[in-house]
Write a protein that holds these residues in place. Structure first.
Motif, PDB file in Angstrom:
ATOM      1  N   SER A  53      -3.517  -8.279  -2.465  1.00  0.00           N
ATOM      2  CA  SER A  53      -2.702  -7.188  -2.999  1.00  0.00           C
ATOM      3  C   SER A  53      -2.118  -7.632  -4.329  1.00  0.00           C
ATOM      4  O   SER A  53      -1.856  -8.824  -4.544  1.00  0.00           O
ATOM      5  CB  SER A  53      -1.586  -6.829  -2.019  1.00  0.00           C
ATOM      6  N   VAL A  54      -1.889  -6.665  -5.203  1.00  0.00           N
ATOM      7  CA  VAL A  54      -1.402  -7.000  -6.527  1.00  0.00           C
ATOM      8  C   VAL A  54      -0.387  -5.955  -6.962  1.00  0.00           C
ATOM      9  O   VAL A  54      -0.549  -4.760  -6.699  1.00  0.00           O
ATOM     10  CB  VAL A  54      -2.572  -7.078  -7.537  1.00  0.00           C
ATOM     11  N   LYS A  55       0.678  -6.390  -7.587  1.00  0.00           N
ATOM     12  CA  LYS A  55       1.680  -5.509  -8.143  1.00  0.00           C
ATOM     13  C   LYS A  55       1.462  -5.437  -9.642  1.00  0.00           C
ATOM     14  O   LYS A  55       1.568  -6.445 -10.354  1.00  0.00           O
ATOM     15  CB  LYS A  55       3.085  -6.034  -7.837  1.00  0.00           C
ATOM     16  N   VAL A  56       1.132  -4.246 -10.100  1.00  0.00           N
ATOM     17  CA  VAL A  56       0.802  -4.095 -11.515  1.00  0.00           C
ATOM     18  C   VAL A  56       1.975  -3.467 -12.251  1.00  0.00           C
ATOM     19  O   VAL A  56       2.810  -2.778 -11.669  1.00  0.00           O
ATOM     20  CB  VAL A  56      -0.460  -3.227 -11.697  1.00  0.00           C
ATOM     21  N   THR A  57       2.040  -3.690 -13.524  1.00  0.00           N
ATOM     22  CA  THR A  57       3.075  -3.129 -14.377  1.00  0.00           C
ATOM     23  C   THR A  57       2.503  -1.974 -15.183  1.00  0.00           C
ATOM     24  O   THR A  57       1.288  -1.747 -15.212  1.00  0.00           O
ATOM     25  CB  THR A  57       3.627  -4.206 -15.321  1.00  0.00           C
ATOM     26  N   ALA A  58       3.415  -1.262 -15.830  1.00  0.00           N
ATOM     27  CA  ALA A  58       2.983  -0.110 -16.615  1.00  0.00           C
ATOM     28  C   ALA A  58       2.036  -0.521 -17.728  1.00  0.00           C
ATOM     29  O   ALA A  58       1.167   0.246 -18.151  1.00  0.00           O
ATOM     30  CB  ALA A  58       4.208   0.602 -17.191  1.00  0.00           C
ATOM     31  N   GLU A  59       2.173  -1.776 -18.218  1.00  0.00           N
ATOM     32  CA  GLU A  59       1.304  -2.226 -19.293  1.00  0.00           C
ATOM     33  C   GLU A  59      -0.147  -2.362 -18.854  1.00  0.00           C
ATOM     34  O   GLU A  59      -1.065  -2.385 -19.693  1.00  0.00           O
ATOM     35  CB  GLU A  59       1.794  -3.580 -19.830  1.00  0.00           C
ATOM     36  N   LYS A  60      -0.376  -2.472 -17.568  1.00  0.00           N
ATOM     37  CA  LYS A  60      -1.747  -2.655 -17.076  1.00  0.00           C
ATOM     38  C   LYS A  60      -2.434  -1.328 -16.748  1.00  0.00           C
ATOM     39  O   LYS A  60      -3.561  -1.321 -16.236  1.00  0.00           O
ATOM     40  CB  LYS A  60      -1.756  -3.558 -15.838  1.00  0.00           C
ATOM     41  N   GLU A  61      -1.776  -0.204 -17.004  1.00  0.00           N
ATOM     42  CA  GLU A  61      -2.418   1.085 -16.733  1.00  0.00           C
ATOM     43  C   GLU A  61      -3.702   1.202 -17.548  1.00  0.00           C
ATOM     44  O   GLU A  61      -3.770   0.779 -18.705  1.00  0.00           O
ATOM     45  CB  GLU A  61      -1.479   2.241 -17.070  1.00  0.00           C
ATOM     46  N   GLY A  62      -4.706   1.800 -16.917  1.00  0.00           N
ATOM     47  CA  GLY A  62      -6.013   1.921 -17.558  1.00  0.00           C
ATOM     48  C   GLY A  62      -7.059   1.201 -16.728  1.00  0.00           C
ATOM     49  O   GLY A  62      -6.899   0.999 -15.530  1.00  0.00           O
ATOM     50  N   THR A  63      -8.161   0.808 -17.352  1.00  0.00           N
ATOM     51  CA  THR A  63      -9.242   0.133 -16.636  1.00  0.00           C
ATOM     52  C   THR A  63      -9.094  -1.376 -16.733  1.00  0.00           C
ATOM     53  O   THR A  63      -8.755  -1.915 -17.791  1.00  0.00           O
ATOM     54  CB  THR A  63     -10.613   0.562 -17.186  1.00  0.00           C
ATOM     55  N   THR A  84      -9.440   1.208 -11.910  1.00  0.00           N
ATOM     56  CA  THR A  84      -8.569   2.038 -12.751  1.00  0.00           C
ATOM     57  C   THR A  84      -7.162   2.026 -12.176  1.00  0.00           C
ATOM     58  O   THR A  84      -6.955   2.382 -11.002  1.00  0.00           O
ATOM     59  CB  THR A  84      -9.085   3.486 -12.828  1.00  0.00           C
ATOM     60  N   ILE A  85      -6.203   1.644 -12.967  1.00  0.00           N
ATOM     61  CA  ILE A  85      -4.800   1.614 -12.557  1.00  0.00           C
ATOM     62  C   ILE A  85      -4.084   2.777 -13.243  1.00  0.00           C
ATOM     63  O   ILE A  85      -4.198   2.949 -14.461  1.00  0.00           O
ATOM     64  CB  ILE A  85      -4.144   0.276 -12.943  1.00  0.00           C
ATOM     65  N   TYR A  86      -3.387   3.577 -12.439  1.00  0.00           N
ATOM     66  CA  TYR A  86      -2.738   4.754 -12.999  1.00  0.00           C
ATOM     67  C   TYR A  86      -1.392   4.991 -12.323  1.00  0.00           C
ATOM     68  O   TYR A  86      -1.113   4.484 -11.226  1.00  0.00           O
ATOM     69  CB  TYR A  86      -3.626   5.989 -12.843  1.00  0.00           C
ATOM     70  N   SER A  87      -0.580   5.767 -12.971  1.00  0.00           N
ATOM     71  CA  SER A  87       0.712   6.178 -12.439  1.00  0.00           C
ATOM     72  C   SER A  87       0.735   7.703 -12.373  1.00  0.00           C
ATOM     73  O   SER A  87       0.516   8.369 -13.397  1.00  0.00           O
ATOM     74  CB  SER A  87       1.857   5.668 -13.325  1.00  0.00           C
ATOM     75  N   PHE A  88       0.972   8.240 -11.197  1.00  0.00           N
ATOM     76  CA  PHE A  88       0.972   9.695 -11.037  1.00  0.00           C
ATOM     77  C   PHE A  88       1.985  10.079  -9.956  1.00  0.00           C
ATOM     78  O   PHE A  88       1.622  10.293  -8.804  1.00  0.00           O
ATOM     79  CB  PHE A  88      -0.433  10.188 -10.679  1.00  0.00           C
ATOM     80  N   PRO A  89       3.253  10.160 -10.302  1.00  0.00           N
ATOM     81  CA  PRO A  89       4.258  10.577  -9.317  1.00  0.00           C
ATOM     82  C   PRO A  89       4.132  12.059  -8.993  1.00  0.00           C
ATOM     83  O   PRO A  89       3.501  12.821  -9.743  1.00  0.00           O
ATOM     84  CB  PRO A  89       5.588  10.275 -10.024  1.00  0.00           C
ATOM     85  N   ALA A  90       4.724  12.457  -7.878  1.00  0.00           N
ATOM     86  CA  ALA A  90       4.728  13.873  -7.498  1.00  0.00           C
ATOM     87  C   ALA A  90       5.488  14.690  -8.537  1.00  0.00           C
ATOM     88  O   ALA A  90       6.420  14.192  -9.180  1.00  0.00           O
ATOM     89  CB  ALA A  90       5.362  14.049  -6.119  1.00  0.00           C
TER      90      ALA A  90
END
Length: 310
Positions: A53-63, A84-90
């Motif tokens: 498991s990995v905790k990613v930061t906002a800087e890692k968003e993307g491929t 692909t790492i993305y952020s998509f809240p409700a």
């Protein structure tokens, strides 16, 4: 700070090894981009699997490139996969106020990720985009109404959906109408009946129905109908938003009334029949008397024939 929303699951690498080799001697390495991971390894008879498991930061968003390598003896196997790492809240559903009085104007607004497209209560935003809103005037029918916002975001060629709902509460005064509180009941004596009268309002009003200010009508209770139940009741619905009143009348049919009504109707039918017969008899008697007088006077009776047209 990690992006909100669920993180994508990392792929699992399952390596099949020859039966003559010791699986427990295999060395596994996992890396996401330039970040080395600490995998958990599960061994089988002649295979192993590694997860991390990995905790990613906002800087890692993307491929990002995920690298998995296995070394056993002098053999090395590697595999790569794009993640692909993305952020998509409700999405957010906002109301001017979640609780308003009847007649108040309310703005309903839906807002989502800047790259998302939203629909508010099933209606797409115009033009398509991350924000939609509309204005309504609150009515009692809007009390408890849910407003739904659906957001869609395209991630790596796939559509991801998120939803959010909010409920509106509308405060309004008591109501008593004919549909839910009939103004007239007629019941046979000694029958089992349940008086029903429903008052509406928010907050829910208290209801009482009294005859002569003291005798209560048992609303919602099964009762045996007696003569004491008969009369006119004043129903009052009261809450902090006001009060309304309505009169309801209970009529009780006694068994004697039901028995008497049958001979009364029968007597009316008999009298009517006798009257018709008497009229026909007197008419025939007058005709015979007239004809007899004409014969005694020697006056010939004109035949009842039609004149011949010229």
């Amino acid at each position: 700070m990690a992006p909100s929303g669920p993180q994508p699951a990392l792929p699992t690498l399952v390596v099949l090894l020859g039966a003559l080799l010791l699986v427990s001697e295999a060395q596994v390495s996992l890396a996401l981009g330039d970040q080395k991971l600490n995998p958990t390894i599960t061994y089988g008879n002649n295979s192993l699997s590694a997860k991390a498991s990995v905790k990613v930061t906002a800087e890692k968003e993307g491929t990002q490139q995920l690298l998995c390598g296995v070394m056993l003896g002098n053999q090395t196997q590697e595999t790569r996969q794009t993640v692909t790492i993305y952020s998509f809240p409700a999405p957010n559903v906002n109301l001017t106020k979640p609780e308003v009085s009847e007649g108040t104007e309310v703005i309903v607004e839906c807002e989502a990720h800047p790259r998302a497209k939203v629909m508010l209560n099933g209606v797409p935003a115009q033009p398509p985009g991350p924000r939609a809103q509309f204005l309504l005037k609150a009515t009692p029918e809007d009390n408890g109404r849910s407003f739904s916002c659906s957001a869609t975001l395209e991630v790596a060629g796939q559509l991801v959906h998120k939803n959010q709902t909010r409920e509106l509460r509308v405060l309004y005064g008591p109501r008593l109408d004919e549909k839910d509180c009939p103004g007239n009941w007629t019941w046979p004596e000694n029958s089992q009946q349940t008086p029903m009268c429903q008052a509406w309002g928010n907050p829910l009003p208290q209801l009482k129905c009294l005859k002569d200010g003291t005798f209560p009508l048992p609303i919602g209770q099964s009762v045996t109908v007696t003569r004491d139940l008969e009369g006119t009741y004043l129903c009052q619905a009261r809450s902090t938003r006001g009060e309304v009143t309505r009169e309801v009348t209970v009529n009780v049919l006694s068994p004697r009334y039901e028995v008497v009504i049958i001979p009364v109707v029968a007597a009316a039918v008999i009298l009517g029949t006798a009257g018709v017969a008497t009229y026909l008899y007197n008419r025939q008697r007058k005709i015979r008397k007239y004809r007899l007088q004409q014969a005694q006077n020697g006056t010939p009776m004109k035949p009842n024939t039609q004149a011949t047209p010229p």
